[in-house]
Enzyme design. Structure first.
Site, PDB file in Angstrom:
ATOM      1  N   ASN A  63       0.833  -1.197   0.000  1.00 55.47           N
ATOM      2  CA  ASN A  63       0.000   0.000   0.000  1.00 55.47           C
ATOM      3  C   ASN A  63       0.871   1.252   0.000  1.00 55.47           C
ATOM      4  OD1 ASN A  63      -2.326   1.524   0.106  1.00 55.47           O
ATOM      5  ND2 ASN A  63      -2.350   1.586   2.338  1.00 55.47           N
ATOM      6  N   ASP A  84      10.307   2.171   1.874  1.00 55.82           N
ATOM      7  CA  ASP A  84       9.079   1.804   2.602  1.00 55.82           C
ATOM      8  C   ASP A  84       9.207   0.355   3.109  1.00 55.82           C
ATOM      9  OD1 ASP A  84       6.633   1.806   3.831  1.00 55.82           O
ATOM     10  OD2 ASP A  84       5.435   1.954   2.006  1.00 55.82           O
TER      11      ASP A  84
END
Ligand code: DOR
Ligand code: ZN
Length: 429
Positions: A279, A306
């Site tokens: 996501n 991330d």
């Protein structure tokens, strides 16, 4: 203590430098950078012929999971993964348990990282208490404890009034507000990018506009408040256009992109492999191509992994139930070198910039350059080193990585922090 790194291709974007030469380190600092340095008999010499010598890479978006999710990652395992991945500095997201919304948690992270003594770790504190999106945090306390930014990453701040106040308040402390742009109503229940392949694969989609509408909102609020906004993991063409226009009109906005959003598409979910579930979701090719162009032309300021490690149980399950995230610290550099640099899509100087001065500027760190007198944090890359990705060999506890089994070329050769070699050819020293 003297170390002479000899004959490498030195790339230091902050000084517009790209040349073959030597770097001399003395007592943990950069002493000199020049075509040929004679250092004397007391200096250790590292042969860097054929290697790329850069300022230490900074990954401004990682999840170290501690406190609370030590079964996913710990600060100890996370910093080892960072070191071996070629990073000298990371900033870690606050969606831990408890979340990093107060001085005690931020101090804990700083202290735990200091004890490891490997890479520099800077926490990012929460925008709102409990990441509940209602009440803004005591930012002064977070700054005092060492936070370099604020974010509710993992969750959006849905209430625009709260975001407005957070931007205004953060301005007092010169803190960048790192926004996870996602309209939670538009994305609810979504599993992958909404488009042709979500229909084909029968998975509920997350539309691009779930991100774009929030990017637009946050840019508007930043214009109004005169604050400092950083968009985390940008993933769509229109988000990028919004940032481009905002920058042109003088709004203080920056953004980052992940290696996976630059190199993988939604098509890849054909086998319902949850390692590709992330996501924001992997987007379609048109978005990926726009992001590459955005990195090339400087609209995108930073590369960031991330890094989102997860335990086996939440990935080895039905796609709809699986957790979002990629454990990416140990493949970020070779993924970018293999798929963007070696293919000629993005110039190596641009890549180094997005991993050094880019994040250093966003976070206000005195790092990211090889200027004499600065701390000798250095990343050395071997552009010809080819290796297969085996997540079982990761230092990270998170084995959830979609590049598993793939051959990548362009791995970190050495990572130096304060002039000391902490990782060497894929192993901790
Ligand atoms: O894929 C993701 N994983 N995206 C996020 O925003 C959060 C992260 C996590 O914490 O696992
Ligand atoms: Zn996020």
């Amino acid at each position: 203590m003297k170390l002479l790194i000899k004959g490498g291709r030195i790339i230091d974007p902050a000084n517009n430098l790209d040349m073959t030469g030597d770097v001399l380190i003395e007592d943990g600092l950069i002493k000199a950078v020049a075509p040929a340095i004679t250092a004397g008999d007391d200096a250790e010499v590292m042969d860097a012929a054929g290697l790329i010598v850069c300022p230490g890479f900074i990954d401004m978006h990682v999840h170290l999971r501690e406190p609370g999710f030590e079964y996913k990652e710990t600060i100890a395992t996370g910093v080892r993964a960072a070191a071996v991945g070629g990073f000298t500095t990371v900033s870690c997201m606050p969606n831990t348990d408890p979340v990093c919304d107060n001085r005690a948690v931020a101090s804990f992270v700083v202290e735990a990282a200091r004890r490891e003594g490997l890479v520099n770790v800077h926490p990012i504190g929460c925008i709102t208490k409990g990441q509940q999106g209602q009440e803004i945090t005591e930012m002064a306390a977070l700054v005092e404890a060492g936070c370099v930014g604020i974010s509710d990453d993992g969750k959006p701040v849905m209430n625009a009034e709260v975001m407005r106040r957070a931007l205004e308040y953060a301005l007092m402390f010169k803190l960048p507000v790192v926004s996870h742009c996602e309209d939670a109503n538009l994305s609810e229940g979504g599993q992958m990018h909404e488009g042709y392949y979500s229909t084909l694969y029968g998975l509920k989609g997350i539309p691009a506009v779930a991100e774009e509408s929030m990017v637009a909102r946050d840019i508007m609020l930043t214009r109004m408040t005169g604050s400092r906004l950083h968009i985390a993991h940008i993933s769509t063409r229109e988000s990028l256009e919004l940032v481009r226009k905002a920058k042109e009109s003088g709004i203080n906005v920056s953004c980052e992109v992940t290696p996976h959003h630059l190199t993988l598409t939604d098509k890849e979910l054909a086998e319902y492999d949850t390692d590709y579930k992330v996501n924001p979701p992997l987007r379609s090719l048109e978005h990926v191509e726009a992001l590459i162009a955005g990195l090339r032309d400087g609209t995108i300021d930073c590369l960031a992994s991330d890094h989102a490690p997860h335990e086996k149980e939440v990935k080895d399950c039905e796609f709809n139930l699986a957790a979002f995230g990629i454990s990416g610290l140990e493949t970020a550099v070779p993924v970018v070198f293999t798929h963007l640099v070696a293919t000629g899509k993005v110039d190596v100087n641009t890549v180094v910039k997005a991993w050094t001065v880019g994040p250093a500027r966003v976070l206000g760190l005195d790092r990211g350059t090889l200027t004499p007198g600065k701390v000798a944090d250095i990343t050395i890359i071997d552009p010809n080193e080819s290796r297969r990705v085996d997540p079982q060999q990761f230092y990270s506890k998170g084995k959830n990585n979609p590049y598993k089994g793939m051959n990548l070329k362009g791995w970190p050769y050495a990572t130096l922090v304060n002039g000391r070699v902490i990782a060497w050819k894929g192993q901790l020293v």
